[in-house]
Design a protein around this motif. Sequence first.
Motif, PDB file in Angstrom:
ATOM      1  N   TYR A 285      69.894  22.037  22.211  1.00 11.63           N
ATOM      2  CA  TYR A 285      68.838  21.055  22.488  1.00 11.63           C
ATOM      3  C   TYR A 285      67.759  21.645  23.391  1.00 11.63           C
ATOM      4  O   TYR A 285      66.555  21.552  23.108  1.00 11.63           O
ATOM      5  CB  TYR A 285      69.466  19.823  23.135  1.00 11.63           C
ATOM      6  CG  TYR A 285      68.482  18.832  23.741  1.00 11.63           C
ATOM      7  CD1 TYR A 285      67.846  17.875  22.955  1.00 11.63           C
ATOM      8  CD2 TYR A 285      68.217  18.844  25.118  1.00 11.63           C
ATOM      9  CE1 TYR A 285      66.966  16.950  23.516  1.00 11.63           C
ATOM     10  CE2 TYR A 285      67.338  17.934  25.682  1.00 11.63           C
ATOM     11  CZ  TYR A 285      66.713  16.995  24.874  1.00 11.63           C
ATOM     12  OH  TYR A 285      65.842  16.093  25.442  1.00 11.63           O
ATOM     13  N   ALA A 286      68.182  22.273  24.499  1.00  5.18           N
ATOM     14  CA  ALA A 286      67.217  22.830  25.451  1.00  5.18           C
ATOM     15  C   ALA A 286      66.468  24.015  24.850  1.00  5.18           C
ATOM     16  O   ALA A 286      65.264  24.190  25.089  1.00  5.18           O
ATOM     17  CB  ALA A 286      67.934  23.249  26.732  1.00  5.18           C
ATOM     18  N   SER A 287      67.174  24.832  24.061  1.00  8.09           N
ATOM     19  CA  SER A 287      66.533  25.984  23.444  1.00  8.09           C
ATOM     20  C   SER A 287      65.390  25.556  22.538  1.00  8.09           C
ATOM     21  O   SER A 287      64.343  26.207  22.481  1.00  8.09           O
ATOM     22  CB  SER A 287      67.564  26.787  22.636  1.00  8.09           C
ATOM     23  OG  SER A 287      68.543  27.337  23.491  1.00  8.09           O
ATOM     24  N   ILE A 288      65.586  24.450  21.823  1.00 13.82           N
ATOM     25  CA  ILE A 288      64.574  23.981  20.878  1.00 13.82           C
ATOM     26  C   ILE A 288      63.545  23.075  21.550  1.00 13.82           C
ATOM     27  O   ILE A 288      62.337  23.253  21.394  1.00 13.82           O
ATOM     28  CB  ILE A 288      65.256  23.246  19.708  1.00 13.82           C
ATOM     29  CG1 ILE A 288      66.083  24.241  18.885  1.00 13.82           C
ATOM     30  CG2 ILE A 288      64.242  22.517  18.837  1.00 13.82           C
ATOM     31  CD1 ILE A 288      66.915  23.608  17.812  1.00 13.82           C
ATOM     32  N   GLN A 289      64.036  22.104  22.326  1.00 12.34           N
ATOM     33  CA  GLN A 289      63.142  21.097  22.892  1.00 12.34           C
ATOM     34  C   GLN A 289      62.194  21.683  23.937  1.00 12.34           C
ATOM     35  O   GLN A 289      61.038  21.274  24.041  1.00 12.34           O
ATOM     36  CB  GLN A 289      63.985  19.967  23.513  1.00 12.34           C
ATOM     37  CG  GLN A 289      63.217  18.718  23.870  1.00 12.34           C
ATOM     38  CD  GLN A 289      62.846  17.901  22.647  1.00 12.34           C
ATOM     39  OE1 GLN A 289      63.150  18.271  21.525  1.00 12.34           O
ATOM     40  NE2 GLN A 289      62.159  16.788  22.856  1.00 12.34           N
ATOM     41  N   PHE A 290      62.702  22.645  24.735  1.00 14.13           N
ATOM     42  CA  PHE A 290      61.889  23.198  25.823  1.00 14.13           C
ATOM     43  C   PHE A 290      61.669  24.700  25.678  1.00 14.13           C
ATOM     44  O   PHE A 290      61.257  25.361  26.635  1.00 14.13           O
ATOM     45  CB  PHE A 290      62.554  22.894  27.169  1.00 14.13           C
ATOM     46  CG  PHE A 290      62.968  21.465  27.323  1.00 14.13           C
ATOM     47  CD1 PHE A 290      62.041  20.424  27.230  1.00 14.13           C
ATOM     48  CD2 PHE A 290      64.296  21.128  27.528  1.00 14.13           C
ATOM     49  CE1 PHE A 290      62.424  19.103  27.362  1.00 14.13           C
ATOM     50  CE2 PHE A 290      64.693  19.811  27.661  1.00 14.13           C
ATOM     51  CZ  PHE A 290      63.764  18.785  27.564  1.00 14.13           C
ATOM     52  N   ASP A 291      62.007  25.258  24.506  1.00 14.21           N
ATOM     53  CA  ASP A 291      61.806  26.676  24.229  1.00 14.21           C
ATOM     54  C   ASP A 291      62.482  27.546  25.286  1.00 14.21           C
ATOM     55  O   ASP A 291      61.867  28.421  25.898  1.00 14.21           O
ATOM     56  CB  ASP A 291      60.308  27.006  24.152  1.00 14.21           C
ATOM     57  CG  ASP A 291      60.056  28.402  23.579  1.00 14.21           C
ATOM     58  OD1 ASP A 291      60.930  28.892  22.841  1.00 14.21           O
ATOM     59  OD2 ASP A 291      59.012  28.991  23.891  1.00 14.21           O
ATOM     60  N   LEU A 292      63.790  27.308  25.486  1.00 15.08           N
ATOM     61  CA  LEU A 292      64.542  28.041  26.502  1.00 15.08           C
ATOM     62  C   LEU A 292      65.563  28.986  25.885  1.00 15.08           C
ATOM     63  O   LEU A 292      66.560  29.339  26.524  1.00 15.08           O
ATOM     64  CB  LEU A 292      65.271  27.061  27.438  1.00 15.08           C
ATOM     65  CG  LEU A 292      64.386  26.099  28.238  1.00 15.08           C
ATOM     66  CD1 LEU A 292      65.259  25.196  29.105  1.00 15.08           C
ATOM     67  CD2 LEU A 292      63.391  26.853  29.097  1.00 15.08           C
ATOM     68  N   SER A 293      65.349  29.388  24.646  1.00 16.46           N
ATOM     69  CA  SER A 293      66.353  30.215  23.973  1.00 16.46           C
ATOM     70  C   SER A 293      66.610  31.532  24.701  1.00 16.46           C
ATOM     71  O   SER A 293      67.673  32.127  24.569  1.00 16.46           O
ATOM     72  CB  SER A 293      65.914  30.497  22.529  1.00 16.46           C
ATOM     73  OG  SER A 293      64.672  31.176  22.511  1.00 16.46           O
ATOM     74  N   LYS A 294      65.646  31.994  25.477  1.00 21.90           N
ATOM     75  CA  LYS A 294      65.824  33.251  26.202  1.00 21.90           C
ATOM     76  C   LYS A 294      66.019  33.030  27.702  1.00 21.90           C
ATOM     77  O   LYS A 294      65.937  33.968  28.480  1.00 21.90           O
ATOM     78  CB  LYS A 294      64.600  34.158  25.980  1.00 21.90           C
ATOM     79  CG  LYS A 294      64.375  34.554  24.526  1.00 21.90           C
ATOM     80  CD  LYS A 294      65.549  35.328  23.958  1.00 21.90           C
ATOM     81  CE  LYS A 294      65.300  35.741  22.519  1.00 21.90           C
ATOM     82  NZ  LYS A 294      66.447  36.465  21.938  1.00 21.90           N
ATOM     83  N   ASN A 295      66.281  31.808  28.098  1.00 23.63           N
ATOM     84  CA  ASN A 295      66.453  31.533  29.529  1.00 23.63           C
ATOM     85  C   ASN A 295      67.673  30.646  29.730  1.00 23.63           C
ATOM     86  O   ASN A 295      67.572  29.434  29.881  1.00 23.63           O
ATOM     87  CB  ASN A 295      65.206  30.857  30.105  1.00 23.63           C
ATOM     88  CG  ASN A 295      65.169  30.954  31.620  1.00 23.63           C
ATOM     89  OD1 ASN A 295      66.207  30.963  32.271  1.00 23.63           O
ATOM     90  ND2 ASN A 295      63.972  31.031  32.179  1.00 23.63           N
ATOM     91  N   ALA A 296      68.838  31.266  29.719  1.00 22.74           N
ATOM     92  CA  ALA A 296      70.095  30.523  29.857  1.00 22.74           C
ATOM     93  C   ALA A 296      70.191  29.855  31.222  1.00 22.74           C
ATOM     94  O   ALA A 296      70.776  28.775  31.354  1.00 22.74           O
ATOM     95  CB  ALA A 296      71.279  31.467  29.649  1.00 22.74           C
ATOM     96  N   PHE A 297      69.620  30.476  32.264  1.00 23.87           N
ATOM     97  CA  PHE A 297      69.745  29.901  33.603  1.00 23.87           C
ATOM     98  C   PHE A 297      69.051  28.550  33.690  1.00 23.87           C
ATOM     99  O   PHE A 297      69.577  27.606  34.285  1.00 23.87           O
ATOM    100  CB  PHE A 297      69.158  30.852  34.648  1.00 23.87           C
ATOM    101  CG  PHE A 297      69.240  30.301  36.048  1.00 23.87           C
ATOM    102  CD1 PHE A 297      70.436  30.300  36.734  1.00 23.87           C
ATOM    103  CD2 PHE A 297      68.113  29.770  36.664  1.00 23.87           C
ATOM    104  CE1 PHE A 297      70.519  29.770  38.027  1.00 23.87           C
ATOM    105  CE2 PHE A 297      68.183  29.245  37.951  1.00 23.87           C
ATOM    106  CZ  PHE A 297      69.394  29.252  38.627  1.00 23.87           C
ATOM    107  N   GLU A 298      67.853  28.443  33.123  1.00 27.99           N
ATOM    108  CA  GLU A 298      67.143  27.162  33.165  1.00 27.99           C
ATOM    109  C   GLU A 298      67.886  26.091  32.362  1.00 27.99           C
ATOM    110  O   GLU A 298      67.842  24.909  32.706  1.00 27.99           O
ATOM    111  CB  GLU A 298      65.712  27.332  32.634  1.00 27.99           C
ATOM    112  CG  GLU A 298      64.796  28.041  33.604  1.00 27.99           C
ATOM    113  CD  GLU A 298      63.340  27.986  33.170  1.00 27.99           C
ATOM    114  OE1 GLU A 298      63.015  27.143  32.304  1.00 27.99           O
ATOM    115  OE2 GLU A 298      62.537  28.785  33.676  1.00 27.99           O
ATOM    116  N   THR A 299      68.575  26.507  31.311  1.00 27.35           N
ATOM    117  CA  THR A 299      69.388  25.551  30.549  1.00 27.35           C
ATOM    118  C   THR A 299      70.524  25.016  31.407  1.00 27.35           C
ATOM    119  O   THR A 299      70.755  23.804  31.486  1.00 27.35           O
ATOM    120  CB  THR A 299      69.961  26.223  29.282  1.00 27.35           C
ATOM    121  OG1 THR A 299      68.882  26.654  28.456  1.00 27.35           O
ATOM    122  CG2 THR A 299      70.831  25.246  28.504  1.00 27.35           C
ATOM    123  N   THR A 300      71.257  25.910  32.055  1.00 27.17           N
ATOM    124  CA  THR A 300      72.376  25.462  32.891  1.00 27.17           C
ATOM    125  C   THR A 300      71.891  24.718  34.128  1.00 27.17           C
ATOM    126  O   THR A 300      72.614  23.878  34.669  1.00 27.17           O
ATOM    127  CB  THR A 300      73.245  26.656  33.326  1.00 27.17           C
ATOM    128  OG1 THR A 300      72.424  27.618  34.007  1.00 27.17           O
ATOM    129  CG2 THR A 300      73.888  27.323  32.125  1.00 27.17           C
TER     130      THR A 300
END
Length: 486
Positions: A285-300
């Motif tokens: 969800y976060a990778s797609i909704q907020f373009d965080l596919s390359k930022n695992a820290f911001e997802t967690t």
Amino acid sequence: MKSFLGQPLNNTMDSQSNTLEPKSGREVPLKLNLGFSLGEIPDLIAYQGFSFLIFTFYSVVIGLPIDTVTIVFIIWSIFNAFNDPILGALSDRTRTKKFGGGRRRPWIISMIIPLPLVMVFLFTPIEGSDTVIAIYMAISMILFDTFYTTYSLNHTSLYPEMFRSDRAREEVGRSRRILMVVGLLVAFALPGIVITDLVGTDAITRRQYILCGAIFGVCILVTMLGHIKTGIRERPLEELQEQKTLSLLDSFKYTFKNKDFILIVMASTMNWYVFGILPMVLPIYASIQFDLSKNAFETTLLLVTVFLCSIPGVLFWSWLDKKIGSRQAFIVCMIFWAVSLIPLYFITEYVGAMIAMAFIGIGFGGGPYFIDRNISNVIDEDELRTHQRREASFFGVHAVFIRLATILIIICINIVFTSYNGWEEVDLVAVTPKQQLGLRLLMSIFPACALIIGVVFASLFSLNTEKVKEIQTRRNKALDDLELKE
């Protein structure tokens, strides 16, 4: 001195001996309180670390088809339908001198090595076809759940067994939920530090998943040792051996015939649906909704916000518990939590998601607290009926329903992924608006509806404040009468 129920006439365990220590004001010794609550950390690291990573690892990193992953989850959950209640009934019947002696401690000690090790095996799949990998996934998940349930079931069963008064349970309940946040932070923050890209598909990402599992294992081992050393106090073996126990069949029969237990377990299942689906879907969800596919820290960091805000949430819900009782406060908590999830459907900016997660965290702080409080009240009432303490039997059946929630989660994910332009295999490239809609539904509307269903079940639960007071009054009167006779 024993009660008519075969239980000693005290409320909290003495931290220096294996006996129960009467405490004026029913307060729990700080060392015992913290030592017992420490057991929440390995519990949460194991289960939430598993829940957070297992779906993304096998469906995205390894690349198993969604239908295959769904079948594995269903097989795993069916196994748990038999495994969990049997482990619970066996724990209630255990009387042994091995592994420190008692009925709960030996089971907990026996998991010191297996549970940490299986955290590594979960993320170390063998090479082969999809079928071979799926079989390995199923076996490792079944082993994980057997080891995890053996630990968690016996640890949780000690809560109503060791702490018998409302005040003691409130005090320890707060400590448990606060230390629970530590376990959650490790489970969800550590992957963002160790794994560069949670949805990567290269060899480096796979090695990072293995490393993360190994660190999970070390953390589980260390905290389990501390919990066993300072937080487990069981009655002397001689007293346990004097108590009669129900047969496995009778134990199941009495448990499943308890209407209030089934109602509160169904409400709990709806809560566990939310506990499970949010971390499971969030990486995608976060990778797609907020373009965080390359930022695992911001997802967690989104989940870290939930857990940090759950600390003031626990304090608020425990205060409300005192004011209006565990059943009514649980209902209010679920309504609040459901409303707090709705903004995730509309939010498109990361900052907005952080704010929403703060409110979700407040609701999250109440769910686990009220589940154990209400099940403990059911166990107290059952003791008056059967003259036995059967904590593990109840929590074992409760564990079955928790696993059924996992089936519901994976079916919902499967429906969304296969209905919205056919994500038979998860592909984060060129995601369509329709697929984004499906993810927003999974993160907001689906869990909110589950909580409203939970409110309906909790509303039918009969153990309100007045009835709980009546149960405790009857029990205390029986203890006083026996003390006078002796």
